[in-house]
Write a protein that holds these residues in place. Structure first.
Motif, PDB file in Angstrom:
ATOM      1  N   MET A   1       4.177   5.698  -5.955  1.00 33.04           N
ATOM      2  CA  MET A   1       3.518   5.992  -7.013  1.00 33.04           C
ATOM      3  C   MET A   1       2.788   6.742  -7.437  1.00 33.04           C
ATOM      4  O   MET A   1       3.376   7.802  -8.353  1.00 33.04           O
ATOM      5  CB  MET A   1       3.484   4.487  -7.536  1.00 33.04           C
ATOM      6  CG  MET A   1       4.449   3.168  -7.974  1.00 33.04           C
ATOM      7  SD  MET A   1       3.608   1.839  -8.786  1.00 33.04           S
ATOM      8  CE  MET A   1       5.974   0.950  -8.585  1.00 33.04           C
ATOM      9  N   ALA A   2       1.960   6.750  -7.138  1.00 30.77           N
ATOM     10  CA  ALA A   2       1.127   7.795  -7.123  1.00 30.77           C
ATOM     11  C   ALA A   2       1.268   9.268  -7.035  1.00 30.77           C
ATOM     12  O   ALA A   2       0.681  10.739  -7.072  1.00 30.77           O
ATOM     13  CB  ALA A   2      -0.489   7.433  -6.095  1.00 30.77           C
ATOM     14  N   SER A   3       2.079   9.881  -6.006  1.00 29.06           N
ATOM     15  CA  SER A   3       3.015  10.639  -5.878  1.00 29.06           C
ATOM     16  C   SER A   3       3.891  10.591  -6.739  1.00 29.06           C
ATOM     17  O   SER A   3       4.250  12.368  -7.503  1.00 29.06           O
ATOM     18  CB  SER A   3       3.455  10.755  -4.121  1.00 29.06           C
ATOM     19  OG  SER A   3       3.018  10.353  -3.171  1.00 29.06           O
TER      20      SER A   3
ATOM     21  N   LEU B   1       3.201   4.720 -15.946  1.00 26.26           N
ATOM     22  CA  LEU B   1       2.631   3.154 -16.372  1.00 26.26           C
ATOM     23  C   LEU B   1       3.657   2.277 -15.206  1.00 26.26           C
ATOM     24  O   LEU B   1       5.063   2.655 -15.853  1.00 26.26           O
ATOM     25  CB  LEU B   1       3.244   3.135 -17.742  1.00 26.26           C
ATOM     26  CG  LEU B   1       2.051   3.677 -18.499  1.00 26.26           C
ATOM     27  CD1 LEU B   1       2.486   5.530 -19.188  1.00 26.26           C
ATOM     28  CD2 LEU B   1       2.635   3.712 -20.025  1.00 26.26           C
ATOM     29  N   CYS B   2       2.358   1.630 -14.555  1.00 25.66           N
ATOM     30  CA  CYS B   2       3.037   0.134 -14.145  1.00 25.66           C
ATOM     31  C   CYS B   2       2.574  -1.240 -14.157  1.00 25.66           C
ATOM     32  O   CYS B   2       1.091  -0.857 -14.435  1.00 25.66           O
ATOM     33  CB  CYS B   2       2.718   1.104 -13.024  1.00 25.66           C
ATOM     34  SG  CYS B   2       3.619  -0.550 -11.594  1.00 25.66           S
ATOM     35  N   VAL B   3       3.324  -2.182 -14.620  1.00 25.27           N
ATOM     36  CA  VAL B   3       3.173  -3.141 -14.496  1.00 25.27           C
ATOM     37  C   VAL B   3       2.887  -3.964 -13.388  1.00 25.27           C
ATOM     38  O   VAL B   3       4.235  -3.910 -12.828  1.00 25.27           O
ATOM     39  CB  VAL B   3       3.898  -4.083 -15.425  1.00 25.27           C
ATOM     40  CG1 VAL B   3       3.355  -5.362 -15.750  1.00 25.27           C
ATOM     41  CG2 VAL B   3       3.721  -3.865 -16.962  1.00 25.27           C
ATOM     42  N   THR B   4       2.425  -4.927 -12.803  1.00 23.26           N
ATOM     43  CA  THR B   4       2.043  -5.109 -11.522  1.00 23.26           C
ATOM     44  C   THR B   4       1.446  -6.461 -11.136  1.00 23.26           C
ATOM     45  O   THR B   4       0.105  -6.771 -11.863  1.00 23.26           O
ATOM     46  CB  THR B   4       1.184  -4.040 -10.466  1.00 23.26           C
ATOM     47  OG1 THR B   4       1.404  -4.611  -9.207  1.00 23.26           O
ATOM     48  CG2 THR B   4       0.129  -3.651 -10.440  1.00 23.26           C
ATOM     49  N   HIS B   5       1.555  -7.098  -9.765  1.00 25.24           N
ATOM     50  CA  HIS B   5       0.720  -8.327  -9.547  1.00 25.24           C
ATOM     51  C   HIS B   5       0.047  -7.619  -7.967  1.00 25.24           C
ATOM     52  O   HIS B   5      -0.822  -8.194  -7.975  1.00 25.24           O
ATOM     53  CB  HIS B   5       0.974  -9.751  -9.337  1.00 25.24           C
ATOM     54  CG  HIS B   5       1.865  -9.725 -10.834  1.00 25.24           C
ATOM     55  ND1 HIS B   5       0.851 -10.683 -11.594  1.00 25.24           N
ATOM     56  CD2 HIS B   5       3.207 -10.222 -11.721  1.00 25.24           C
ATOM     57  CE1 HIS B   5       1.540 -11.012 -12.660  1.00 25.24           C
ATOM     58  NE2 HIS B   5       2.799 -10.751 -12.330  1.00 25.24           N
ATOM     59  N   LEU B   6       0.338  -6.528  -7.271  1.00 31.35           N
ATOM     60  CA  LEU B   6      -0.082  -6.532  -6.688  1.00 31.35           C
ATOM     61  C   LEU B   6      -1.770  -5.174  -6.477  1.00 31.35           C
ATOM     62  O   LEU B   6      -2.186  -4.241  -7.398  1.00 31.35           O
ATOM     63  CB  LEU B   6       0.645  -4.880  -5.543  1.00 31.35           C
ATOM     64  CG  LEU B   6       1.967  -6.141  -5.414  1.00 31.35           C
ATOM     65  CD1 LEU B   6       2.916  -5.424  -4.223  1.00 31.35           C
ATOM     66  CD2 LEU B   6       1.925  -6.875  -4.797  1.00 31.35           C
ATOM     67  N   ALA B   7      -2.181  -5.984  -5.371  1.00 32.79           N
ATOM     68  CA  ALA B   7      -4.063  -4.765  -5.857  1.00 32.79           C
ATOM     69  C   ALA B   7      -4.499  -3.434  -5.163  1.00 32.79           C
ATOM     70  O   ALA B   7      -4.287  -2.347  -5.893  1.00 32.79           O
ATOM     71  CB  ALA B   7      -4.766  -5.643  -4.459  1.00 32.79           C
ATOM     72  N   GLN B   8      -3.041  -3.384  -4.599  1.00 32.89           N
ATOM     73  CA  GLN B   8      -2.578  -1.798  -3.838  1.00 32.89           C
ATOM     74  C   GLN B   8      -2.785  -0.860  -4.627  1.00 32.89           C
ATOM     75  O   GLN B   8      -2.683  -0.020  -5.477  1.00 32.89           O
ATOM     76  CB  GLN B   8      -1.994  -2.771  -2.561  1.00 32.89           C
ATOM     77  CG  GLN B   8      -2.652  -3.048  -1.140  1.00 32.89           C
ATOM     78  CD  GLN B   8      -1.859  -4.171  -1.099  1.00 32.89           C
ATOM     79  OE1 GLN B   8      -1.985  -4.670  -2.660  1.00 32.89           O
ATOM     80  NE2 GLN B   8      -1.407  -4.809  -0.476  1.00 32.89           N
ATOM     81  N   ILE B   9      -1.533  -1.757  -5.821  1.00 34.40           N
ATOM     82  CA  ILE B   9      -0.791  -0.524  -6.838  1.00 34.40           C
ATOM     83  C   ILE B   9      -1.915  -0.138  -8.298  1.00 34.40           C
ATOM     84  O   ILE B   9      -2.415   0.751  -8.583  1.00 34.40           O
ATOM     85  CB  ILE B   9       0.105  -1.007  -7.247  1.00 34.40           C
ATOM     86  CG1 ILE B   9       1.564  -1.145  -6.122  1.00 34.40           C
ATOM     87  CG2 ILE B   9       0.722  -0.930  -8.704  1.00 34.40           C
ATOM     88  CD1 ILE B   9       2.984  -1.565  -6.971  1.00 34.40           C
TER      89      ILE B   9
ATOM     90  N   GLY C   1       0.886  -1.421   0.198  1.00 38.01           N
ATOM     91  CA  GLY C   1       0.245   0.095   0.027  1.00 38.01           C
ATOM     92  C   GLY C   1       0.565   0.818  -0.093  1.00 38.01           C
ATOM     93  O   GLY C   1       0.379   1.859  -0.555  1.00 38.01           O
ATOM     94  N   VAL C   2       2.211   1.500   0.824  1.00 37.33           N
ATOM     95  CA  VAL C   2       2.433   2.145   0.911  1.00 37.33           C
ATOM     96  C   VAL C   2       3.649   2.178  -0.416  1.00 37.33           C
ATOM     97  O   VAL C   2       3.805   3.717  -1.192  1.00 37.33           O
ATOM     98  CB  VAL C   2       3.679   2.365   2.047  1.00 37.33           C
ATOM     99  CG1 VAL C   2       4.811   3.601   1.941  1.00 37.33           C
ATOM    100  CG2 VAL C   2       3.700   2.102   3.587  1.00 37.33           C
TER     101      VAL C   2
END
Length: 571
Positions: free
Chosen positions: A485-487, A495-503, A479-480
Motif C-alpha cells: 500500500m505504501a508503494s 485512503l485505507c480503512v484497517t484493523h491491522l497495526a502494520q498497515i 506487513g507485506v
C-alpha cells in the motif's frame, strides 16, 4: 486528489471536517465507531446512490461536500469545460445533499448538475476497493479489462483500430442482414407490387384530377336546366324568326315611330327609346347565342365524368387514401419495384462489403491478440512476483485465452476476439483452475492488492480507497500488505480503512475514528493523530492491555520506526 471533506448529519456524524494530504492515509478505530460511515460519505459525494437511511435520525436532510484537486487531471478539466464549469484555482467543489423528501441536490463547482455527470467526472478521480470489490475477480468477464489496463500506448492504439474495424463491420452487417431479410420476402412482395402498380398504371391518376372532376360534375348537375333557359331566351329575343323575335318587333315599332317623329316631339322621344330598346335586345340576343355555343350541355361528357369519379372513389376505398395520395403512393410503389428488381446486385455488393469489413476486423483483431498475449506473459510474471511478496510464493498465475466451444464461431466484439480468464494454482502440484473455483477470501484480497500494486505506476486514477481489503490477512503478510500500500501511495493518494497495526504504522497521515455519547445522542468524530496518538493507536491495534502497557507501547514505537525506515528507503 481529495483535499477536504465536510460531512453533515450522515448517520452518527453530526458535523465533521477532514483534511487530506498526499501519500497514504489510514482510518482506524474500534468496531462500530463509524469507519464505514466515512466511506459511505465518500461514496455519496462521488455519486453513488443516495440512501435516505444515511440521514441522521431527527434530521430532514444531510450533505457531504468535498474539494478535489484536479490540476493534474486533464480529462476532468475537459469535462468541466464542456459544461462551462470552472474550477477555482484547480480545485473542484462537489456537493451532495439528500433529504427525507423527494428532492436531492448535486452540485459541481457550485452549479446543479445531473448525477450521471458527477459519476462521469469522479470516475477519473477516485477508485474505491472494498471487500465486495474482490468479487469482480470472480467474474471472468472482468479479467480481460484488468489485463488490458496494463497495456501501453501501442496496445491501446491497436485496441482503437479494432474498435473502429468492429464498428465498420457492424454497420455493414446490419445493412447486409436487412437486405437478406428483404430478399427473403422478395418474391411475395414482387407479386404484390406488380399487382398494385398494374392497377394504378391503368387508372392513370393525376394530381388534382378528382377535385377538377368534382367541380365539373357540379356544373353538369344544373347544365340541362341552364341550357333550356338560355335557348328559350335566345329564341324569344333573337332567334324566333322575323315575326316572332322581340328584336324584329322592336325594329318594326321603331321604324313606325320614325315616320311621325317630326310631327310631335313626343313621337321622336318614343322613337328614340324604341331604338335604344332594339339595340339592347339585340346585344342580349347575341350574348345568349354565345352562351349556347360555349355552355351547351354534353350528356356524353357528363357520363364520362361520373364514370371517372366512380373509379377514383373505388381506388380511394381500396387503398385507404385520397386520390392525390394515391398518385404519390403509385410512384413509391414503382420505385420499390425497381429496387427489388435490382436486389440481387445490391445483395451481392452488400455481401462483398460485409466480407471485406470482416476480413479487416479479423486482421486487426489478430494483431490485438498478439499484443494482448505479450502483455499477458509479462503480466503473469509481474503478478507472480507481487503474490510472492504477499506470501503466495508458490502460486502460479496464468492468463488463459479461452477458445469458443466446439461448433461455435468467434463473434466479433469491440474488444477483439479474445476471452481471457485468470487461472491460479496456489499450491505446488495442483492443476491450474479458474479463480472462482480456487481462491479463498484471503487470497482474493491479496490478488486484488497485487493487481493494484502491479498497476500503480501507470494507473491514471489519482486517488485509491481501500475499505478493509486486508480481510483474512495477519502476521508477516500484514506487513507485506502494508508495504504494498505504501508503494502504491508513491503514485496515488491512498485512503485505507484497517484493523491491522502494520498497515496503520505505514500511514503518512493517520486518523482515529471514535464515537461518544453526550446529551443522549451518539456522535462519530475523526481525530488526526500526532506521533504520541499514533503510538497509542498502533498499540491498541496489536491488542495491548493495561498490564502490557509499557512493553506494548515500546512494540508500537518499534513498528512505527520500522515503517518509517522502510518508507525512507523506498524514496
Amino acid at each position: 486528489m481529495l483535499v477536504s471533506m465536510t460531512v453533515r448529519n450522515i448517520a452518527l456524524i453530526e458535523h465533521l471536517e477532514i483534511q487530506f494530504h498526499k501519500g497514504m492515509h489510514v482510518l482506524s478505530g474500534e468496531t462500530g465507531a463509524g469507519k464505514s460511515i466515512i466511506v459511505d460519505s465518500i461514496n455519496l459525494v462521488l455519486g453513488e446512490r443516495a440512501d435516505r437511511g444515511l440521514i441522521r435520525s431527527g434530521c430532514e436532510k444531510a450533505s457531504v461536500e468535498a474539494l478535489i484537486d484536479i490540476s493534474n487531471s486533464p480529462e476532468v478539466q475537459e469535462l468541466l469545460r464542456e459544461q462551462e464549469l470552472e474550477a477555482d484555482g484547480g480545485l473542484m467543489s462537489v456537493h451532495r445533499e439528500i433529504s427525507t423528501g423527494e428532492r436531492n441536490i448535486c452540485r459541481v463547482c457550485g452549479v446543479i448538475v445531473p448525477l450521471a455527470f458527477l459519476r462521469k467526472v469522479t470516475a477519473h478521480l477516485v477508485d474505491i476497493h472494498g471487500q465486495h470489490e474482490h468479487q469482480s475477480l470472480l467474474d471472468s468477464k472482468q479479467h480481460m479489462g484488468f489485463l488490458d489496463s496494463f497495456g501501453g500506448d501501442s496496445f491501446h492504439t491497436q485496441l482503437n483500430a479494432v474498435e473502429n474495424a468492429y464498428r465498420f463491420w457492424r454497420e455493414s452487417s446490419v445493412r447486409f442482414s436487412a437486405l437478406r431479410k428483404e430478399n427473403a420476402q422478395r418474391a411475395e412482395r414482387l407479386v404484390y407490387l406488380e399487382s398494385r402498380v398494374k392497377d394504378l398504371d391503368a387508372a392513370k391518376l393525376e394530381m388534382g384530377e378528382a377535385e377538377r372532376l368534382s367541380a365539373e360534375k357540379a356544373r353538369f348537375a344544373g347544365a340541362e336546366k341552364i341550357d333550356r333557359a338560355v335557348r328559350t331566351g335566345y329564341e324569344e329575343v333573337l332567334g324566333g324568326g322575323r315575326e316572332q323575335s322581340i328584336v324584329t318587333k322592336l325594329r318594326s315599332a321603331t321604324d313606325a315611330m320614325r315616320v311621325i317623329e317630326e310631327l310631335d316631339p313626343r313621337f321622336k322621344a318614343l322613337a328614340d327609346r324604341l331604338s335604344s330598346a332594339y339595340y339592347e335586345a339585340e346585344e342580349i340576343g347575341i350574348e345568349l347565342r354565345e352562351m349556347l355555343e360555349t355552355e351547351s350541355f354534353d350528356p356524353e361528357r357528363s357520363e364520362a365524368v361520373q364514370e371517372r369519379l366512380d373509379l377514383i372513389r373505388r381506388l380511394e376505398r381500396r387503398y385507404g387514401m385520397t386520390a392525390d395520395e394515391l398518385v404519390t403512393h403509385h410512384e413509391e410503389l414503382r420505385e420499390e419495384l425497381s429496387r427489388l428488381g435490382s436486389m440481387e446486385d445490391r445483395l451481392k455488393r452488400a455481401e462483398a462489403d460485409y466480407k471485406q469489413k470482416l476480413q479487416v476486423y479479423r486482421t486487426e483483431a489478430a494483431k490485438l491478440t498478439c499484443e494482448r498475449e505479450k502483455i499477458a506473459r509479462q503480466f503473469e510474471k509481474t503478478m507472480e512476483g507481487q503474490l510472492r511478496d504477499l506470501g503466495m510464493g508458490s502460486t502460479r498465475f496464468v492468463c488463459v485465452f479461452e477458445e469458443p466451444e466446439p461448433g461455435q464461431k468467434k463473434v466479433p466484439t469491440a474488444l477483439g476476439d479474445d476471452h481471457v480468464c485468470f487461472y491460479i494454482a496456489p499450491n505446488p502440484g495442483e492443476p491450474l483452475k479458474p479463480l472462482d473455483k480456487t481462491a479463498s477470501g484471503g487470497e482474493l484480497s491479496r490478488l486484488m492488492l497485487a493487481l493494484k500494486a502491479a498497476g500503480a505506476a501507470h494507473d491514471g486514477i489519482p486517488c485509491m480507497i481501500f475499505d478493509e481489503i486486508d480481510t483474512g490477512i495477519s502476521g508477516h503478510i500484514a506487513g507485506v500488505v502494508a508495504q504494498k500500500m505504501a508503494s502504491i501511495a508513491q503514485y496515488h493518494q491512498v485512503l485505507c480503512v484497517t484493523h491491522l497495526a502494520q498497515i496503520a504504522a505505514m500511514a503518512d497521515t493517520q486518523y482515529l475514528v471514535r464515537k461518544s455519547v453526550s446529551d443522549d445522542r451518539t456522535r462519530t468524530s475523526v481525530v488526526t493523530l500526532d506521533e504520541e496518538g499514533r503510538i497509542k493507536e498502533v498499540a491498541r491495534l496489536i491488542g495491548v492491555t493495561d498490564e502490557q502497557q509499557e512493553s506494548g507501547l515500546a512494540h508500537a514505537k518499534a513498528i512505527l520506526q520500522s515503517a518509517k525506515e522502510w518508507k525512507n528507503a523506498l524514496k
